[in-house]
Design a protein around this motif. Sequence first.
Motif, PDB file in Angstrom:
ATOM      1  N   VAL A  50       0.853  -1.183   0.000  1.00  0.00           N
ATOM      2  CA  VAL A  50       0.000   0.000   0.000  1.00  0.00           C
ATOM      3  C   VAL A  50       0.892   1.237   0.000  1.00  0.00           C
ATOM      4  N   ILE A  51       0.417   2.292  -0.651  1.00  0.00           N
ATOM      5  CA  ILE A  51       1.116   3.570  -0.603  1.00  0.00           C
ATOM      6  C   ILE A  51       0.100   4.687  -0.481  1.00  0.00           C
ATOM      7  N   THR A  52       0.403   5.664   0.345  1.00  0.00           N
ATOM      8  CA  THR A  52      -0.486   6.814   0.487  1.00  0.00           C
ATOM      9  C   THR A  52      -0.001   7.962  -0.389  1.00  0.00           C
ATOM     10  N   ARG A  53      -0.857   8.941  -0.529  1.00  0.00           N
ATOM     11  CA  ARG A  53      -0.535  10.078  -1.400  1.00  0.00           C
ATOM     12  C   ARG A  53       0.719  10.816  -0.922  1.00  0.00           C
ATOM     13  N   ASP A  54       0.964  10.797   0.385  1.00  0.00           N
ATOM     14  CA  ASP A  54       2.153  11.480   0.895  1.00  0.00           C
ATOM     15  C   ASP A  54       3.365  10.562   0.981  1.00  0.00           C
ATOM     16  N   GLY A  55       3.247   9.357   0.388  1.00  0.00           N
ATOM     17  CA  GLY A  55       4.414   8.503   0.243  1.00  0.00           C
ATOM     18  C   GLY A  55       4.629   7.455   1.316  1.00  0.00           C
ATOM     19  N   MET A  56       3.727   7.360   2.267  1.00  0.00           N
ATOM     20  CA  MET A  56       3.873   6.317   3.275  1.00  0.00           C
ATOM     21  C   MET A  56       3.582   4.961   2.643  1.00  0.00           C
ATOM     22  N   THR A  57       4.403   3.980   2.952  1.00  0.00           N
ATOM     23  CA  THR A  57       4.231   2.651   2.370  1.00  0.00           C
ATOM     24  C   THR A  57       4.100   1.599   3.467  1.00  0.00           C
ATOM     25  N   ASN A  58       3.471   0.493   3.079  1.00  0.00           N
ATOM     26  CA  ASN A  58       3.347  -0.641   3.983  1.00  0.00           C
ATOM     27  C   ASN A  58       3.329  -1.913   3.145  1.00  0.00           C
ATOM     28  N   TYR A  59       3.963  -2.956   3.656  1.00  0.00           N
ATOM     29  CA  TYR A  59       4.082  -4.209   2.919  1.00  0.00           C
ATOM     30  C   TYR A  59       3.694  -5.372   3.816  1.00  0.00           C
ATOM     31  N   VAL A  60       3.173  -6.407   3.182  1.00  0.00           N
ATOM     32  CA  VAL A  60       2.964  -7.636   3.937  1.00  0.00           C
ATOM     33  C   VAL A  60       4.311  -8.302   4.128  1.00  0.00           C
ATOM     34  N   ASP A  61       4.388  -9.133   5.159  1.00  0.00           N
ATOM     35  CA  ASP A  61       5.682  -9.678   5.541  1.00  0.00           C
ATOM     36  C   ASP A  61       6.346 -10.482   4.429  1.00  0.00           C
ATOM     37  N   PHE A  62       5.559 -11.209   3.644  1.00  0.00           N
ATOM     38  CA  PHE A  62       6.174 -12.123   2.686  1.00  0.00           C
ATOM     39  C   PHE A  62       6.783 -11.417   1.472  1.00  0.00           C
ATOM     40  N   VAL A  63       6.648 -10.093   1.380  1.00  0.00           N
ATOM     41  CA  VAL A  63       7.290  -9.375   0.277  1.00  0.00           C
ATOM     42  C   VAL A  63       8.272  -8.323   0.773  1.00  0.00           C
ATOM     43  N   LYS A  64       8.340  -8.118   2.061  1.00  0.00           N
ATOM     44  CA  LYS A  64       9.251  -7.108   2.598  1.00  0.00           C
ATOM     45  C   LYS A  64      10.687  -7.408   2.190  1.00  0.00           C
ATOM     46  N   GLY A  65      11.377  -6.372   1.722  1.00  0.00           N
ATOM     47  CA  GLY A  65      12.746  -6.533   1.277  1.00  0.00           C
ATOM     48  C   GLY A  65      12.874  -6.991  -0.162  1.00  0.00           C
ATOM     49  N   ARG A  66      11.776  -7.418  -0.765  1.00  0.00           N
ATOM     50  CA  ARG A  66      11.813  -7.879  -2.161  1.00  0.00           C
ATOM     51  C   ARG A  66      11.000  -6.974  -3.091  1.00  0.00           C
ATOM     52  N   PHE A  67       9.873  -6.479  -2.617  1.00  0.00           N
ATOM     53  CA  PHE A  67       8.977  -5.655  -3.439  1.00  0.00           C
ATOM     54  C   PHE A  67       9.031  -4.206  -2.976  1.00  0.00           C
ATOM     55  N   THR A  68       8.875  -3.287  -3.930  1.00  0.00           N
ATOM     56  CA  THR A  68       8.828  -1.860  -3.609  1.00  0.00           C
ATOM     57  C   THR A  68       7.679  -1.212  -4.368  1.00  0.00           C
ATOM     58  N   ILE A  69       6.820  -0.516  -3.639  1.00  0.00           N
ATOM     59  CA  ILE A  69       5.726   0.217  -4.264  1.00  0.00           C
ATOM     60  C   ILE A  69       6.117   1.695  -4.342  1.00  0.00           C
ATOM     61  N   SER A  70       5.765   2.314  -5.459  1.00  0.00           N
ATOM     62  CA  SER A  70       6.113   3.722  -5.637  1.00  0.00           C
ATOM     63  C   SER A  70       5.076   4.394  -6.527  1.00  0.00           C
ATOM     64  N   ILE A  71       5.089   5.715  -6.512  1.00  0.00           N
ATOM     65  CA  ILE A  71       4.151   6.509  -7.306  1.00  0.00           C
ATOM     66  C   ILE A  71       4.915   7.554  -8.111  1.00  0.00           C
ATOM     67  N   ASP A  72       4.505   7.720  -9.362  1.00  0.00           N
ATOM     68  CA  ASP A  72       4.988   8.830 -10.177  1.00  0.00           C
ATOM     69  C   ASP A  72       3.778   9.712 -10.481  1.00  0.00           C
ATOM     70  N   THR A  74       3.589  12.531 -11.901  1.00  0.00           N
ATOM     71  CA  THR A  74       3.606  13.167 -13.221  1.00  0.00           C
ATOM     72  C   THR A  74       3.054  12.243 -14.297  1.00  0.00           C
ATOM     73  N   LYS A  75       3.102  10.945 -14.047  1.00  0.00           N
ATOM     74  CA  LYS A  75       2.599   9.965 -15.017  1.00  0.00           C
ATOM     75  C   LYS A  75       1.307   9.312 -14.552  1.00  0.00           C
ATOM     76  N   ASN A  76       0.791   9.746 -13.396  1.00  0.00           N
ATOM     77  CA  ASN A  76      -0.438   9.145 -12.843  1.00  0.00           C
ATOM     78  C   ASN A  76      -0.320   7.627 -12.783  1.00  0.00           C
ATOM     79  N   THR A  77       0.810   7.162 -12.325  1.00  0.00           N
ATOM     80  CA  THR A  77       1.097   5.732 -12.343  1.00  0.00           C
ATOM     81  C   THR A  77       1.681   5.292 -11.007  1.00  0.00           C
ATOM     82  N   VAL A  78       1.229   4.126 -10.557  1.00  0.00           N
ATOM     83  CA  VAL A  78       1.822   3.492  -9.384  1.00  0.00           C
ATOM     84  C   VAL A  78       2.525   2.223  -9.849  1.00  0.00           C
ATOM     85  N   TYR A  79       3.657   1.950  -9.251  1.00  0.00           N
ATOM     86  CA  TYR A  79       4.491   0.821  -9.669  1.00  0.00           C
ATOM     87  C   TYR A  79       4.648  -0.184  -8.530  1.00  0.00           C
ATOM     88  N   LEU A  80       4.936  -1.412  -8.933  1.00  0.00           N
ATOM     89  CA  LEU A  80       5.355  -2.431  -7.979  1.00  0.00           C
ATOM     90  C   LEU A  80       6.588  -3.101  -8.560  1.00  0.00           C
TER      91      LEU A  80
END
Length: 121
Positions: A50-72, A74-80
Motif C-alpha cells: 500500500v502507498i499513500t498520497r504522501d508517500g507512506m508505504t506498507n508491505y505484507v511480511d512475505f514481500v518485505k525486502g523484495r517488493f517496492t511500491i512507488s508513485i509517479d 507526473t505519469k499518474n502511475t503506481v508501480y510495484l
Amino acid sequence: QVQLVESGGGLVQAGGSLRLSCAASGSILSFPVMGWYRQAPGKQRELVAVITRDGMTNYVDFVKGRFTISIDNTKNTVYLQMNSLKPEDTAVYYCAADGATRWPLRPRDYWGQGTQVTVSS
C-alpha cells in the motif's frame, strides 16, 4: 469514470525481477491510498503493498525486502517493483485505489483488471 490499467506482468524465472505498472485515468492525486493485491489460483485475494498520497508505504511480511511500491504523480502511475521472485509469487496482480483514506489501509473503491505474473522454478 475511474480506470486503473495494469501492465508489466509476464513469465520470469525464480530469482528474476518484474515491474508492474498501474496507470490511472485521471490524476493519481485523487486517490489518497493505492495498493497492489494478488490472487493465486484457488486462493483468496491478498494485499501485497500500500502507498499513500504522501508517500507512506506498507508491505505484507512475505514481500518485505523484495517488493517496492512507488508513485509517479507526473505519469499518474503506481508501480510495484518485484525482485527475487519466487514460484509462490505466481498470481494475478491487481491495482486498487481508494477515493478517501480509511483505516486500515486496504484500498478497494476502484480496481484494475489484473495482470498475470508467473514465476518458474
